[in-house]
Design an enzyme around this catalytic site. Structure first.
Site, PDB file in Angstrom:
ATOM      1  N   HIS A  88       0.848  -1.201   0.000  1.00 21.79           N
ATOM      2  CA  HIS A  88       0.000   0.000   0.000  1.00 21.79           C
ATOM      3  C   HIS A  88       0.884   1.252   0.000  1.00 21.79           C
ATOM      4  CE1 HIS A  88      -3.043   2.931   0.979  1.00 21.79           C
ATOM      5  NE2 HIS A  88      -3.960   2.019   0.697  1.00 21.79           N
ATOM      6  N   GLU A 155      -4.203   1.576  -7.636  1.00 19.75           N
ATOM      7  CA  GLU A 155      -4.708   2.617  -6.735  1.00 19.75           C
ATOM      8  C   GLU A 155      -3.851   3.876  -6.858  1.00 19.75           C
ATOM      9  OE1 GLU A 155      -6.636   2.412  -2.575  1.00 19.75           O
ATOM     10  OE2 GLU A 155      -4.488   2.275  -2.277  1.00 19.75           O
TER      11      GLU A 155
HETATM   12  P1  PGA Z   1     -10.067   5.291   0.168  1.00 22.08           P
HETATM   13  O1  PGA Z   1      -8.853   4.326   0.490  1.00 22.08           O
HETATM   14  O2  PGA Z   1     -11.205   4.450  -0.362  1.00 22.08           O
HETATM   15  O3  PGA Z   1     -10.409   5.919   1.499  1.00 22.08           O
HETATM   16  O4  PGA Z   1      -9.612   6.284  -0.824  1.00 22.08           O
HETATM   17  C1  PGA Z   1      -8.575   3.224  -0.291  1.00 22.08           C
HETATM   18  C2  PGA Z   1      -7.251   2.632   0.154  1.00 22.08           C
HETATM   19  O5  PGA Z   1      -6.256   3.379   0.233  1.00 22.08           O
HETATM   20  O6  PGA Z   1      -7.180   1.438   0.422  1.00 22.08           O
END
Ligand code: PGA
Length: 236
Positions: A88, A155
């Protein structure tokens, strides 16, 4: 029909056992046969999530030994935790986790029988640099890793709450990019699920699945609101 994954990333929330129990009990009421729902709470709350699919938010880079403060994926597997979020961007940015360390974590998690949910991000709006970043992250974090044993999440940094959700057309383009990078590394990678994460809510969730073709979602902030989270899982 392929199963859709919805992964709840509670991050460092909630602060009490009582609130965690409440979120778990609301999650148990959610119904969607086409969906694999995975709840990733902080470590102290994992054992409260009975009868749910569980994921951790981190694991150690080795099986056991003198590594103060770390949690082995073997321990996680032993308490019925089947997934772990790795790579992450918050851990890479705030805790200095390197791509090489994440690769070690991915390998030891797989050896313990846990499925890594591996996050790939982009940290710039410059198209060419972004593409290079995504390629490098995938190449290093998945070195000597079987693509049949992992889930990948795209992401982008700018989309993580409190950022703005990634425009659907850009997300769709990045999904194709991720798929093409992994298929070049290994032809069997065509079946690796690729998920989207970043400001997913009950209004935009369907678009990432139906328009951008992702095989699931990583949901942070909206997973802490039981009503929103139920809407997300039941609407896709
Ligand atoms: P968010 O986070 O949906 O609050 O943007 C997603 C994540 O970073 O796992």
């Amino acid at each position: 029909m392929k199963k859709i994954f919805v992964v709840a990333n509670w991050k460092m929330n909630p602060l009490t056992k009582r609130e965690a129990e409440k979120l778990f009990s609301e999650a148990r009421k959610i119904k969607n046969k086409n969906c694999t729902m995975v709840i990733c709470p902080p470590f102290p709350f994992l054992s409260l999530g009975k009868n749910l699919s569980l994921g951790a938010q981190n694991c150690a880079f080795q099986k056991s030994g003198s590594v103060t403060g770390e949690v082995s994926p073997y321990m996680l597997k032993d308490i019925s935790c089947d997934y772990v979020i790795l790579g992450h961007s918050e851990r890479r940015r705030l805790l200095g986790e390197s791509l090489e360390t994440i690769n070690k974590k991915v390998k030891v998690a797989i050896s313990s029988g846990i499925t890594p949910i591996l996050c790939v991000s982009e940290e710039t709006k410059d198209e060419l640099i972004a593409i290079d970043q995504i390629r490098e992250q995938i190449q290093v974090m998945t070195k000597k890793v079987s693509f049949s044993k992992i889930i990948i999440v795209y992401e982008p940094l700018f989309a993580i709450t409190p950022g703005d959700p990634c425009p659907i057309h850009l997300a769709a383009k990045r999904r194709v990019l991720v798929k093409s990078i992994i298929s070049k590394i290994n032809s069997r990678a065509k079946d690796t699920p690729v998920l989207y994460g970043g400001s997913v809510d009950e209004k935009n969730c369907k678009d990432y699945i139906e328009e951008a073709n992702f095989q699931g979602l990583l949901v942070g902030a909206s997973s802490l609101d039981a009503k929103k989270f139920k809407k997300i899982v039941e609407s896709i």
